[in-house]
Motif scaffolding. Structure first.
Motif, mmCIF file in Angstrom:
data_model
loop_
_atom_site.group_PDB
_atom_site.id
_atom_site.type_symbol
_atom_site.label_atom_id
_atom_site.label_comp_id
_atom_site.label_asym_id
_atom_site.label_seq_id
_atom_site.Cartn_x
_atom_site.Cartn_y
_atom_site.Cartn_z
ATOM 1 N N ALA B 310 0.704 7.170 -3.788
ATOM 2 C CA ALA B 310 0.246 5.830 -4.173
ATOM 3 C C ALA B 310 -1.258 5.870 -4.387
ATOM 4 C CB ALA B 310 0.619 4.814 -3.105
ATOM 5 N N GLY B 312 -5.466 5.716 -4.034
ATOM 6 C CA GLY B 312 -6.359 4.561 -4.006
ATOM 7 C C GLY B 312 -6.593 4.095 -2.593
ATOM 8 N N GLU B 396 2.078 0.269 -6.171
ATOM 9 C CA GLU B 396 1.879 1.139 -7.330
ATOM 10 C C GLU B 396 3.162 1.282 -8.146
ATOM 11 O OE1 GLU B 396 -1.012 2.736 -8.417
ATOM 12 O OE2 GLU B 396 -1.919 1.334 -7.015
ATOM 13 N N ASP B 397 4.147 0.473 -7.822
ATOM 14 C CA ASP B 397 5.434 0.517 -8.536
ATOM 15 C C ASP B 397 6.144 1.859 -8.406
ATOM 16 O OD1 ASP B 397 5.781 -2.040 -9.371
ATOM 17 O OD2 ASP B 397 4.606 -1.774 -11.197
#
Lengths: 530, 474
Positions: B310, B312, B396-397
């Protein structure tokens, strides 16, 4: 603050009961019983009505994890309160039912029992989705222990199965909760788990549908809906009596409550889309549960299968999403809690005396235990839907309401009533009449059991004969367009004919009706873009 | 190097001095209590030195180290874990044959390697830290000789050696292609265009990291080694050793952005999913508690990788929280095994745990809490860890990974509950014999870990704010 105490008191009571277990095995019982009685009284004070202009009878917000937008947000409206009261009441019944049956590790048993009750209570009162999830899971672990430690021979398998089924459903719900959280966050820039914020989150139908499925998975397992029911007969029949009472009376209701409180209001369109499928599942459940109940030889298993059937009615009532049916579902939830709980208590009492639950080895108990027989007959009649008792009101309203939405489903559901008459009377016939086994004769119920059963009978009679006040206080969807308590009663009297007459006066049929502003007020809030 | 540089790397210096001091003093005093206390003091001092170090941060100390909120947080976490392992080892080791002083010296050195990794931003310090850690582990695993321990140590020696050579070769290839060994420069130059040598190098580093993390399909050694190693060393392996590698890999990928290069995102997704499924499904069939925990830790690496992918800020925070929660739970679980293991043999078979809840209610309660946390039940740290990881994934899908995580969490419940059921079922006849008393230091450590577990599960705000700072580094 009352709401916080309502959740904390069972927890503290459980801890106190656990500690007091060192002093003697009688202490935990009294401690738990008094804690729950206190809880019940506390909740009853909420019946006076809440602050003017609020839809909640009581509400409280406490900061918890502000960084991610999760808070402790508890609130009660009529629906929550009715179920919270049922929780405290059945909790007391469960303590009473375990009075003589649980002799070992009573302290720990009551800790588990009270933690389950705290979890159920919290689930009924939480309006923060993360907090709801925490409570939702909190009931799982102690219930697992209750089955695994004090259950019967097959307890480990039953406990594991119960845990894994419910946990799998819950995790899917957690994924959906997170999905909803991010959908709402990206749309509005405000990341929150709060129910009030998440209502009316704008999203595409596909997204809504997938997110709804996660919630549906958790609730359908707990309810249980076919085909997610396989954990139930085992868990109910292997659990100790107090555990069965809590399982059937309370845990199943959390699934139904979740649908009413969260699933429909948060995902109205998706829920409407899937409703026809759920109607079918509900009807299959009603008939399947009833038919399988007929084939059981184990008394507790039989009662467990009847639960599947009755909860099918609740499911049908909820997914009709229609005023009468919803209120019927609520009454049925309360009455099913009381009547099935009572039947489990009677089964437990029989087991305590005969050390078996095999119906084949029972018979003729009426002559030696007439009071128990009378009580069993009463609750069996309640379970089969005898007019004058609460279950009848519930089932009738569900059928009435769902007939307007899905006539075929209602017709087939009504078939379940016939089967329920058969199995209910069959219990009485086999256990209390007929030839007595050679070692016949069991002790009749004592004062404690009689008092427990009498109070449960009183609830059923009250809701059966005079449900008006209940609807006034708890009727789901207190919005003006919803029928009030007296209207529901009148409607029940005038019956289907009157309804059909009104139907013809030009209102669109089916679930689309929410759009016309008839649904509970969450729906209306959504319509107004709240 | 200036004074400020020295202050910034104070934890590393303190541990180095502690290791030297312990070696010297061990020549004079071989008492078990003395040496254990010395190690514990070393860890406490190193933890205390984080305060001045954090004043000097953020600071790049030579090209090798970067002392920043990220490295300080994880240094603290690793030191805390090492301290807990020391306390648990004390009771476990007491009364065993042979000199015990070296055990603690090696433990200090291994932890030194781990915290070097936590602040490395350069291939050289990466490799050095990893080797210091690895060499210490060879010794620790086989410390109390026995057929299982020897097998475990040799297995670890050979496979870790292979992994190290992969790592060095991979680093060399990256250096050939980019001409730098600093993470920050790799980031800049890799963006310009990636040649096949860079791919090969990154692939080899991935394999090496996979071995060290015991991520599938490089997890084969883990159950044998965890089973053969003494229980406190198992805790060290599962927490400090694995955690330190996870920390540097996370930093490496966050700084160099290597996930974005070519197929590496897919590769890591595959590793994550494979770890989850391999760990959880194989754990279902284990009869030994330590092997179960080993497979469970394989699965947990899969969960942590979801947070890595994910990326970030949310991903970094989630990974940090998950690691902290996982540290507490896995050290606690191995700690319970350590406390229960007698001098002669480890308490390892699940059936041997029957009835413990009634004989040792507090200990069984703590063990149950640890297992529930590993399973991710609410009110324990493991739940919030999993929540944040799943949240980072959903944000983040990465729905595929999140669904894998959900499915695996449901599977994993079975084997954790199986141990819990054993704890709470009636004891066998002879098992009802009175058990020896519990060592004090270990009990205190386990009690503290349990409290920490609940605290982190109920009130995550303090840790989250630390992690927010750590994540802000990138």
């Amino acid at each position: 603050m009352i709401l916080v105490w309502a959740v904390v008191i069972p927890l503290l009571g459980g801890l106190a009961a656990w500690l007091s277990g060192r002093l003697g095995s009688a202490f935990p019982r009294w401690v738990s019983l008094s804690a729950l009685a206190l809880d019940l009284v506390l909740l009853l004070t909420l019946l006076d009505g809440g602050p003017a202009g609020s839809r909640w009878l009581a509400e409280i917000r406490i900061e918890w994890i502000p960084v991610i937008g999760a808070g402790i947000h508890l609130a009660a409206d009529g629906l929550s309160l009715a179920l919270a009261l049922l929780t405290a009441f059945l909790g007391m019944a469960a303590v009473a039912a375990s009075w003589s049956g649980i002799r070992e590790r009573t302290g720990f048993f009551h800790l588990c029992l009270m933690s389950v009750i705290a979890g159920v209570m919290g689930a009924f009162l939480s309006l923060d989705l993360l907090l709801f999830y925490v409570f939702w899971e909190l009931m799982l672990v102690p219930m697992f222990f209750m089955v695994a430690v004090w259950g019967r021979e097959g307890r480990y398998r039953a406990a594991l199965r119960f845990f894994i089924f419910t946990q799998a459903g819950s995790l899917l719900m957690l994924a959906s909760i997170l999905g909803l959280y991010f959908v709402h966050g990206t749309e509005t820039g405000r990341y929150s788990f709060d129910y009030a914020d998440l209502l009316g989150t704008p999203m595409g139908l596909a997204t809504e549908f997938w997110l709804m499925l996660g919630f549906l998975a958790a609730f359908a397992v707990k309810l249980p809906a076919i085909p997610f029911h396989t954990w139930l007969p085992e868990a109910h029949s292997e659990a100790p009596t107090g555990g069965s009472v809590v399982l059937a009376g309370l845990l199943l209701k959390t699934g139904a409550y979740g649908m009413i409180r969260f699933l429909f209001p948060l995902f109205p369109d998706a829920a409407a889309t899937i409703a026809p499928v759920v109607h079918v599942l509900a009807v299959v459940g009603i008939i399947y549960g009833a038919v399988l109940a007929l084939g059981q030889t184990d008394l507790k298993r039989l009662i467990a299968y009847t639960s599947i059937s009755h909860m099918g009615f609740v499911l049908l009532g909820i997914f009709a999403w229609e005023g009468l049916a919803l209120n019927g579902a609520l009454v049925l939830m309360v009455c099913h809690g009381a009547s099935t709980g009572a039947l489990f208590i009677i089964a437990g009492a029989v087991e305590e005396r005969t050390h078996t639950l095999d119906i084949g080895r029972m018979g003729g108990f009426w002559s030696s235990a007439p009071k128990m027989g009378g009580a069993a007959l009463f609750f069996a009649l309640a379970s089969l839907g005898l007019p004058g008792l609460g279950n009848f009101i519930g089932e009738f309203l569900v059928l009435l309401g769902s007939f307007r939405v899905n006539a075929a489903a209602a017709v087939f559901a009504a078939l379940g009533l016939i089967a329920s008459a058969v199995y209910s009377l069959w219990i009485i016939q086999k256990v209390f009449h007929g030839p007595a086994p050679p070692e016949a004769g069991i002790a009749d119920i004592g004062g404690r059991e009689a008092a427990t059963l009498a109070s449960m009978a009183a609830v059923l009679l009250w809701l059966g004969l005079f449900p008006g006040p209940f609807f006034e206080r708890t009727g789901i969807g207190t919005a003006a367009s919803m029928p009030t308590g007296s209207e529901i009663e009148r409607e029940a009297v005038t019956g289907v004919a009157g309804r059909i007459g009104r139907e013809k006066s030009g209102r669109p049929p089916g679930l689309a009706r929410h759009g016309a502003g008839e649904g509970p007020e969450e729906m209306r809030g959504r319509q107004q873009g709240k | 190097m200036s004074i400020a540089d020295f202050i910034a790397v104070l934890p590393i210096l303190v541990l180095t001095i502690a290791a030297v001091a312990a070696t010297v003093l061990a020549a004079f005093r071989t008492g078990h209590a003395f040496n254990a206390a010395l190690a514990a003091c070393g860890f406490v001092l190193a933890l205390a030195s984080l305060a001045p170090a954090s004043k000097a941060a953020p600071r790049a100390v030579t090209a090798l180290f970067s002392v920043d909120a990220y490295s300080l947080f994880f240094t603290g976490l690793l030191l805390g874990a090492a301290l807990a392992v020391t306390l648990l080892s004390y009771g476990y080791n007491a009364g065993r044959e042979g000199g015990l002083a070296e055990f603690y010296i090696v433990l200090i050195i291994g932890t030194l390697g781990a915290i070097v990794l936590a602040s490395s931003v350069h291939f050289a310090s990466f490799f050095l830290g990893l080797e210091i850690l690895g060499v210490s582990l060879y010794v620790l695993i086989a410390y109390f000789l026995g057929p299982h321990a020897n097998e475990a140590s040799i297995k670890y020696l050979i496979l870790a050696g292979v992994a190290s050579s992969f790592l060095v070769f991979g680093m060399a290839l990256v250096y050939t292609e980019l001409g730098t060994m600093e993470f920050s420069r790799i980031a800049m130059r890799a963006g310009a265009g990636a040649g096949p040598l860079l791919f090969a190098g990154l692939a080899m580093i991935t394999v090496a990291a996979g071995f060290k993390l015991a991520a599938a399909p490089f997890h084969m050694w883990a159950p044998d080694v965890y089973e053969g190693a003494p229980a406190p060393v198992g805790a060290f392996l599962a927490s400090v050793s694995k955690g330190a590698v996870a920390v540097i890999i996370l930093r490496y990928f966050l700084q160099t952005g290597s996930f974005a290069i070519g197929p590496f995102f897919t590769v890591f997704t595959a590793i994550a999913v494979a770890s989850m499924f391999a760990g959880n499904i194989l754990a279902l069939f284990q009869k030994s508690v330590k092997r179960t925990l080993a497979y469970s830790s394989v699965a947990h690496i899969g969960y942590i990788l979801v947070a890595f992918l994910a990326g970030g800020r949310p991903g970094t925070v989630a990974a940090g929280y998950y690691l902290a929660a996982y540290f507490v739970s896995i050290i606690g679980a191995f700690g319970a095994v350590a406390l229960l293991s007698g001098k002669e043999k480890e308490l390892d078979s699940i059936t041997e745990y029957r009835g413990l809840a009634w004989q040792r209610p507090w200990l069984a309660g703590a063990f149950t809490a640890m297992l529930l946390s590993l399973a991710g039940m609410p009110l324990t740290a493991g739940f919030l860890g999993k929540l944040f990881v799943a949240g980072a994934g959903v944000g983040e899908d990465l729905w595929f990974l999140v669904i894998a995580l959900v499915v695996n969490s449901a599977i994993s419940v079975y084997y954790y509950l199986r141990i819990i059921i054993a704890l709470f079922s009636p004891a066998y006849g002879e098992a009802a014999a009175p058990l020896p008393g519990l060592p004090l230091a270990g009990s205190v450590a386990l009690g503290t870990l349990t409290l920490l577990l609940v605290f982190l599960g109920v009130y995550p705000a303090p840790l989250l704010s630390l992690l927010e700072k750590a994540a802000a580094v990138f």
